[in-house]
Write a protein that holds these residues in place. Structure first.
Motif, PDB file in Angstrom:
ATOM      1  N   LYS A 176       0.812  -1.216   0.000  1.00 48.67           N
ATOM      2  CA  LYS A 176       0.000   0.000   0.000  1.00 48.67           C
ATOM      3  C   LYS A 176       0.846   1.266   0.000  1.00 48.67           C
ATOM      4  O   LYS A 176       0.643   2.177   0.811  1.00 48.67           O
ATOM      5  CB  LYS A 176      -0.986  -0.012   1.171  1.00 48.67           C
ATOM      6  N   ASN A 177       1.812   1.310  -0.914  1.00 44.79           N
ATOM      7  CA  ASN A 177       2.542   2.528  -1.207  1.00 44.79           C
ATOM      8  C   ASN A 177       2.223   2.934  -2.644  1.00 44.79           C
ATOM      9  O   ASN A 177       1.163   2.577  -3.173  1.00 44.79           O
ATOM     10  CB  ASN A 177       4.043   2.323  -0.995  1.00 44.79           C
ATOM     11  N   TYR A 178       3.109   3.635  -3.279  1.00 44.60           N
ATOM     12  CA  TYR A 178       2.908   4.064  -4.665  1.00 44.60           C
ATOM     13  C   TYR A 178       4.096   3.638  -5.528  1.00 44.60           C
ATOM     14  O   TYR A 178       4.475   4.323  -6.461  1.00 44.60           O
ATOM     15  CB  TYR A 178       2.731   5.586  -4.722  1.00 44.60           C
ATOM     16  N   ILE A 179       4.672   2.496  -5.222  1.00 40.39           N
ATOM     17  CA  ILE A 179       5.906   2.051  -5.871  1.00 40.39           C
ATOM     18  C   ILE A 179       5.632   1.656  -7.320  1.00 40.39           C
ATOM     19  O   ILE A 179       4.783   0.802  -7.597  1.00 40.39           O
ATOM     20  CB  ILE A 179       6.511   0.860  -5.102  1.00 40.39           C
ATOM     21  N   PHE A 180       6.365   2.269  -8.238  1.00 39.81           N
ATOM     22  CA  PHE A 180       6.237   1.931  -9.652  1.00 39.81           C
ATOM     23  C   PHE A 180       7.550   1.441 -10.255  1.00 39.81           C
ATOM     24  O   PHE A 180       7.575   0.957 -11.388  1.00 39.81           O
ATOM     25  CB  PHE A 180       5.731   3.142 -10.457  1.00 39.81           C
ATOM     26  N   GLU A 181       8.656   1.551  -9.475  1.00 38.47           N
ATOM     27  CA  GLU A 181       9.951   1.117 -10.001  1.00 38.47           C
ATOM     28  C   GLU A 181      10.830   0.602  -8.861  1.00 38.47           C
ATOM     29  O   GLU A 181      10.883   1.197  -7.782  1.00 38.47           O
ATOM     30  CB  GLU A 181      10.660   2.274 -10.703  1.00 38.47           C
ATOM     31  N   ILE A 182      11.509  -0.512  -9.129  1.00 38.49           N
ATOM     32  CA  ILE A 182      12.469  -1.084  -8.177  1.00 38.49           C
ATOM     33  C   ILE A 182      13.760  -1.355  -8.920  1.00 38.49           C
ATOM     34  O   ILE A 182      13.769  -2.085  -9.916  1.00 38.49           O
ATOM     35  CB  ILE A 182      11.931  -2.398  -7.561  1.00 38.49           C
ATOM     36  N   ASP A 183      14.832  -0.773  -8.437  1.00 37.05           N
ATOM     37  CA  ASP A 183      16.134  -0.897  -9.109  1.00 37.05           C
ATOM     38  C   ASP A 183      17.164  -1.428  -8.116  1.00 37.05           C
ATOM     39  O   ASP A 183      17.751  -0.669  -7.346  1.00 37.05           O
ATOM     40  CB  ASP A 183      16.568   0.468  -9.658  1.00 37.05           C
ATOM     41  N   ASN A 184      17.342  -2.757  -8.115  1.00 38.90           N
ATOM     42  CA  ASN A 184      18.344  -3.408  -7.259  1.00 38.90           C
ATOM     43  C   ASN A 184      18.195  -3.030  -5.790  1.00 38.90           C
ATOM     44  O   ASN A 184      19.181  -2.882  -5.065  1.00 38.90           O
ATOM     45  CB  ASN A 184      19.766  -3.062  -7.732  1.00 38.90           C
ATOM     46  N   ALA A 185      16.964  -2.865  -5.336  1.00 40.37           N
ATOM     47  CA  ALA A 185      16.744  -2.412  -3.965  1.00 40.37           C
ATOM     48  C   ALA A 185      16.959  -3.505  -2.930  1.00 40.37           C
ATOM     49  O   ALA A 185      17.227  -3.211  -1.765  1.00 40.37           O
ATOM     50  CB  ALA A 185      15.325  -1.861  -3.831  1.00 40.37           C
ATOM     51  N   PHE A 186      16.856  -4.788  -3.328  1.00 41.62           N
ATOM     52  CA  PHE A 186      16.888  -5.872  -2.347  1.00 41.62           C
ATOM     53  C   PHE A 186      18.119  -6.765  -2.474  1.00 41.62           C
ATOM     54  O   PHE A 186      18.248  -7.737  -1.717  1.00 41.62           O
ATOM     55  CB  PHE A 186      15.624  -6.733  -2.498  1.00 41.62           C
ATOM     56  N   GLU A 187      18.996  -6.456  -3.399  1.00 49.16           N
ATOM     57  CA  GLU A 187      20.141  -7.336  -3.644  1.00 49.16           C
ATOM     58  C   GLU A 187      21.076  -7.429  -2.436  1.00 49.16           C
ATOM     59  O   GLU A 187      21.746  -8.438  -2.222  1.00 49.16           O
ATOM     60  CB  GLU A 187      20.907  -6.859  -4.874  1.00 49.16           C
ATOM     61  N   GLY A 188      21.133  -6.385  -1.638  1.00 44.25           N
ATOM     62  CA  GLY A 188      22.015  -6.420  -0.464  1.00 44.25           C
ATOM     63  C   GLY A 188      21.398  -7.084   0.746  1.00 44.25           C
ATOM     64  O   GLY A 188      22.072  -7.268   1.767  1.00 44.25           O
ATOM     65  N   LEU A 189      20.133  -7.460   0.676  1.00 42.43           N
ATOM     66  CA  LEU A 189      19.437  -8.079   1.815  1.00 42.43           C
ATOM     67  C   LEU A 189      19.573  -9.593   1.705  1.00 42.43           C
ATOM     68  O   LEU A 189      18.647 -10.309   1.336  1.00 42.43           O
ATOM     69  CB  LEU A 189      17.966  -7.651   1.813  1.00 42.43           C
ATOM     70  N   GLN A 190      20.741 -10.090   2.051  1.00 39.73           N
ATOM     71  CA  GLN A 190      21.088 -11.489   1.812  1.00 39.73           C
ATOM     72  C   GLN A 190      20.277 -12.480   2.640  1.00 39.73           C
ATOM     73  O   GLN A 190      20.188 -13.652   2.289  1.00 39.73           O
ATOM     74  CB  GLN A 190      22.587 -11.699   2.067  1.00 39.73           C
ATOM     75  N   ARG A 191      19.676 -12.007   3.734  1.00 40.20           N
ATOM     76  CA  ARG A 191      18.907 -12.925   4.592  1.00 40.20           C
ATOM     77  C   ARG A 191      17.394 -12.751   4.433  1.00 40.20           C
ATOM     78  O   ARG A 191      16.616 -13.404   5.121  1.00 40.20           O
ATOM     79  CB  ARG A 191      19.289 -12.707   6.058  1.00 40.20           C
ATOM     80  N   LEU A 192      16.979 -11.886   3.551  1.00 40.88           N
ATOM     81  CA  LEU A 192      15.555 -11.596   3.388  1.00 40.88           C
ATOM     82  C   LEU A 192      14.794 -12.853   2.954  1.00 40.88           C
ATOM     83  O   LEU A 192      15.145 -13.495   1.973  1.00 40.88           O
ATOM     84  CB  LEU A 192      15.367 -10.486   2.350  1.00 40.88           C
ATOM     85  N   GLN A 193      13.712 -13.167   3.700  1.00 38.61           N
ATOM     86  CA  GLN A 193      12.922 -14.367   3.422  1.00 38.61           C
ATOM     87  C   GLN A 193      11.479 -14.060   3.028  1.00 38.61           C
ATOM     88  O   GLN A 193      10.881 -14.802   2.253  1.00 38.61           O
ATOM     89  CB  GLN A 193      12.916 -15.295   4.645  1.00 38.61           C
ATOM     90  N   ARG A 194      10.924 -12.973   3.565  1.00 35.92           N
ATOM     91  CA  ARG A 194       9.523 -12.626   3.289  1.00 35.92           C
ATOM     92  C   ARG A 194       9.464 -11.181   2.784  1.00 35.92           C
ATOM     93  O   ARG A 194       9.909 -10.261   3.473  1.00 35.92           O
ATOM     94  CB  ARG A 194       8.656 -12.767   4.545  1.00 35.92           C
ATOM     95  N   LEU A 195       8.897 -11.005   1.585  1.00 37.72           N
ATOM     96  CA  LEU A 195       8.814  -9.681   0.972  1.00 37.72           C
ATOM     97  C   LEU A 195       7.382  -9.436   0.504  1.00 37.72           C
ATOM     98  O   LEU A 195       6.829 -10.210  -0.265  1.00 37.72           O
ATOM     99  CB  LEU A 195       9.781  -9.582  -0.208  1.00 37.72           C
ATOM    100  N   ASN A 196       6.792  -8.343   0.982  1.00 40.71           N
ATOM    101  CA  ASN A 196       5.419  -7.994   0.637  1.00 40.71           C
ATOM    102  C   ASN A 196       5.406  -6.642  -0.073  1.00 40.71           C
ATOM    103  O   ASN A 196       5.706  -5.613   0.532  1.00 40.71           O
ATOM    104  CB  ASN A 196       4.566  -7.930   1.908  1.00 40.71           C
ATOM    105  N   ILE A 197       5.062  -6.660  -1.375  1.00 47.04           N
ATOM    106  CA  ILE A 197       4.978  -5.421  -2.151  1.00 47.04           C
ATOM    107  C   ILE A 197       3.569  -5.305  -2.736  1.00 47.04           C
ATOM    108  O   ILE A 197       3.355  -4.699  -3.791  1.00 47.04           O
ATOM    109  CB  ILE A 197       6.025  -5.391  -3.293  1.00 47.04           C
ATOM    110  N   ALA A 198       2.579  -5.863  -2.063  1.00 52.50           N
ATOM    111  CA  ALA A 198       1.207  -5.844  -2.567  1.00 52.50           C
ATOM    112  C   ALA A 198       0.640  -4.428  -2.574  1.00 52.50           C
ATOM    113  O   ALA A 198       1.104  -3.555  -1.832  1.00 52.50           O
ATOM    114  CB  ALA A 198       0.331  -6.754  -1.711  1.00 52.50           C
TER     115      ALA A 198
END
Length: 674
Positions: A176-198
């Motif tokens: 529930k944001n206004y995200i229209f573009e993602i550019d390598n935003a999560f590549e440094g999060l090596q332990r990330l397991q759950r991602l919600n961009i709904a």
């Protein structure tokens, strides 16, 4: 992530001097109209809840008295500023909720305060009107974070600078944001397991390569393409939610993954190997031009064959409902030997074929409802087809029959929905024996059957022989009760729920007394003008009599076995007589009986519709006259007339007495000759 610390001891809630609720070391000051943190709470407080207050500033001295604090919640306040030294005495704080505040106002000072929390694991910044640059500043020094929520903010674009240093992050919520573009935003999060961009505005996801991710929710965006990096890396992905987007093609998934749930509901997806008009696009390719900075890369894809390159052997749930699927590619389901739930409802399927080469041996639920099915094809050999199927939904199609012997291969089926198909049940009477029909006789495992709106006419013989149905829905079949209920004879010991809604039932002669096991009966939407006497002996727990023509219920309805067993009775939208409501008063006194639509029940008095629980006094008086003893009423009305006639007779007699006597003498005094 689970949050909590248990002491293994139970304690009763108590009230602290500040008006807050206290249990052990937990202090709850929710909704106390506090403008600052109370200074008179217990010093050993470990968890402090200050939600729904009016706190605007968390000052440097606000938490000095609570050094053992590890959980602080300030949800729904008016918080604009956390002063830089506010947490210096709370170095053990692990969980901090700042949801629905105004932190965008002084975010840089608040960021300084947050940087003094070396043990912080969970931070909730949802609903604070934060932009991506503000989020970057607020979390820049929180390397210990494991869970972060920045949902319901005004983030539009994410790049590699936003979540720098969050090396321990396991869960990230950006919905529930206004995200229209993602550019390598999560590549440094090596332990990330759950991602919600709904609930954002992402148009596509191309080059997906987060191999460590287990759950990805990108539902409710405007995604048209989902393309994974095609390599041999093992993806940990288990759940992928792409529902409510604009996908045109089946997603290009990792070649190696642990995917067990794939949600593709409500998209624009189809397969193009075969089109409805018979043409084929099997040899046509699609080219994707991927631009990354100054470099470009062209990827050529044959989308209907890319499925073969994805390992879907662990997939258990596939939801492709509400799409534009005309047909499935060859061997599409053969790639999913572990599939247990398949949803293809609300598509454009005209045929669905099953064979031993495509056995779906583990499938337990198959939903093909709301398509245009005219054919369900089964190629039968020596093996079983759908041997573990338990729930089969075929409602709202154009089927007229199922393949002969279909249920001999589905040995565990319990629920079958055939509603709103133009089908008949076997056996057919006399001349109709050659017509197509559905034969469920002998299906011992079947317990739930829906035949609503199938146009059934006067069931005959024994269509349910050899079954153990507990739930049977025959609603919206206007002619199904044209005969008696003899066709239910094989279900008298098992049937518990029966729906005869909108079946043109008008006669009270229909006999329900043999259905001893029935606990729920729906007779709504019919034309009953009187209460069926045979219901009185049943032990129903729920009865629906809405939308009939009932003027009253029997006066003793609460005393018969039915009234003693009922727990739920629906009565609204009937023309009850306001002067015969003794049954209503009895129901109000019945113990354990509930009338869920009681407020909608009305009775008629003249042209007025009134509530039976609040009749005006003039109406009650009128009803007393109408219900009085008629013999007494006639006597009272006749007595004045009789007295009047008697008095008139006496007066006339007295006035004419002399003349009458002379007349008698004259006639009777003449001597008769001998």
């Amino acid at each position: 992530l689970a949050v909590g610390r248990g002491s293994g001891m139970d304690a009763a809630w108590a009230t602290s001097p500040g008006g807050c609720e206290l249990v052990q070391s937990i202090m709850d000051c929710t909704g106390r109209w506090l403008s600052s943190i109370p200074g008179n709470l217990r010093g050993d407080t470990e968890e402090l809840f200050l939600d729904d207050n009016t706190i605007q500033v968390l000052s440097n001295v606000s938490l000095l008295l609570y050094p053992q604090l590890w959980h602080l919640s300030l949800t729904r306040n008016r918080l604009e500023l956390i002063e830089p030294g506010a947490f210096l005495s709370s170095q053990g704080l692990e969980v901090l909720s700042l949801t629905d505040n105004l932190l965008f106002t002084n975010y840089s000072l608040t960021a300084t305060a947050l940087s003094a929390l070396p043990a912080l694991r969970m931070l909730d910044l949802a609903g604070n009107q934060l932009r991506e640059d503000m989020v970057s500043v607020l979390v820049s020094n929180l390397s210990s974070l494991e869970s972060l929520s920045v949902a319901r903010n005004i983030i539009m674009r994410l790049d590699s600078s936003v979540f720098t240093n969050l090396t321990q992050l396991l869960e990230l919520n950006l919905e529930k944001n206004y995200i229209f573009e993602i550019d390598n935003a999560f590549e440094g999060l090596q332990r990330l397991q759950r991602l919600n961009i709904a609930y954002n505005y992402l148009p596509c996801l191309v080059g997906f390569g987060l191999t460590q991710l287990r759950v990805l929710n990108v539902s409710n965006n405007i995604i048209e393409w989902f393309l994974t990096l095609q390599n041999d890396d093992l993806f940990e992905l288990e759940v992928l939610d792409l529902s409510h987007n604009r996908l045109l093609f089946f997603p290009v998934l990792p070649q190696q993954s642990k995917l067990h749930s794939l949600l593709l509901q409500d998209n624009r997806m189809s397969f193009y190997q075969r089109l409805p008009n018979g043409t084929s696009l099997a040899n046509i390719t699609v080219q994707f031009l991927i631009i990354d900075g100054n470099s470009t890369n062209t990827t050529t894809v044959r989308l209907w064959e890319e499925l073969c390159h994805s390992n879907l052997s662990s997939l258990r749930l596939l939801d492709m409902s509400q799409n534009q699927v005309w047909g499935l590619p060859d061997d599409f389901l053969a790639q999913m030997p572990s599939l247990t739930h398949l949803k293809l409802n609300q598509n454009c399927l005209e045929a669905f074929h099953l064979s031993e080469e495509d056995p779906l041996a583990m499938l337990m639920e198959l939903d093909l409802s709301q398509n245009q099915l005219v054919e369900l094809g089964v190629k039968v050999g020596f093996g079983d087809i759908l041997p573990n199927l338990q729930l089969f939904n075929l409602s709202t199609n154009r089927l007229q029959a199922l393949p002969p012997g279909f249920f001999t291969h589905t040995r565990k089926i319990t629920t079958l929905d055939l509603s709103r198909n133009r089908i008949d049940l076997c056996p057919q009477p006399g001349e109709a024996e050659s017509l197509p029909c559905v034969d469920i006789r002998g299906v011992e495992t079947l317990t739930h059957l829906s035949l609503a709106g199938c146009g059934l006419q006067g069931l005959s013989s024994r269509p349910f022989q050899g079954t153990s149905l507990r739930h049977l829905d025959l609603s919206d079949n206007r002619q199904v009760l044209s005969g008696d209920l003899g066709w239910l004879q094989d279900l008298v010991l098992t049937l518990q729920v029966l729906s005869l809604r909108n079946t043109s039932l008008s006669s009270t002669a229909v006999d329900f007394s043999a259905l001893h096991s029935l606990v729920r009966l729906d007779l709504s939407g019919n034309s009953l003008a009187a209460f069926p006497p045979s219901l009185g002996a049943l032990g129903l727990r729920s009865l629906d009599l809405r939308d009939n023509c009932l003027p009253a219920l029997p006066p003793d309805v609460a005393q018969v076995p039915l009234g003693r067993s009922l727990r739920e009775l629906y009565l609204s939208r009937n023309p009850y007589n306001c002067c015969t409501l003794g049954w209503w008063d009895a129901l109000q006194l019945a113990e354990g009986l509930r009338v869920p639509d009681g407020r909608e029940v009305t009775c008629s008095h003249g042209s007025r519709a009134l509530s039976p629980g609040a009749l005006p006094e003039p109406v009650l008086q009128s009803c007393r006259w109408q219900t009085a003893d008629l013999a007494l009423l006639y006597l009272v009305l006749a007595l004045p007339t009789c007295l009047t006639l008697l008095v008139a007779f006496v007066v006339v007699f007295l006035m004419l007495k002399d003349k009458l006597l002379k007349m008698v003498k004259t006639r009777c005094g003449v001597s008769s000759p001998y």
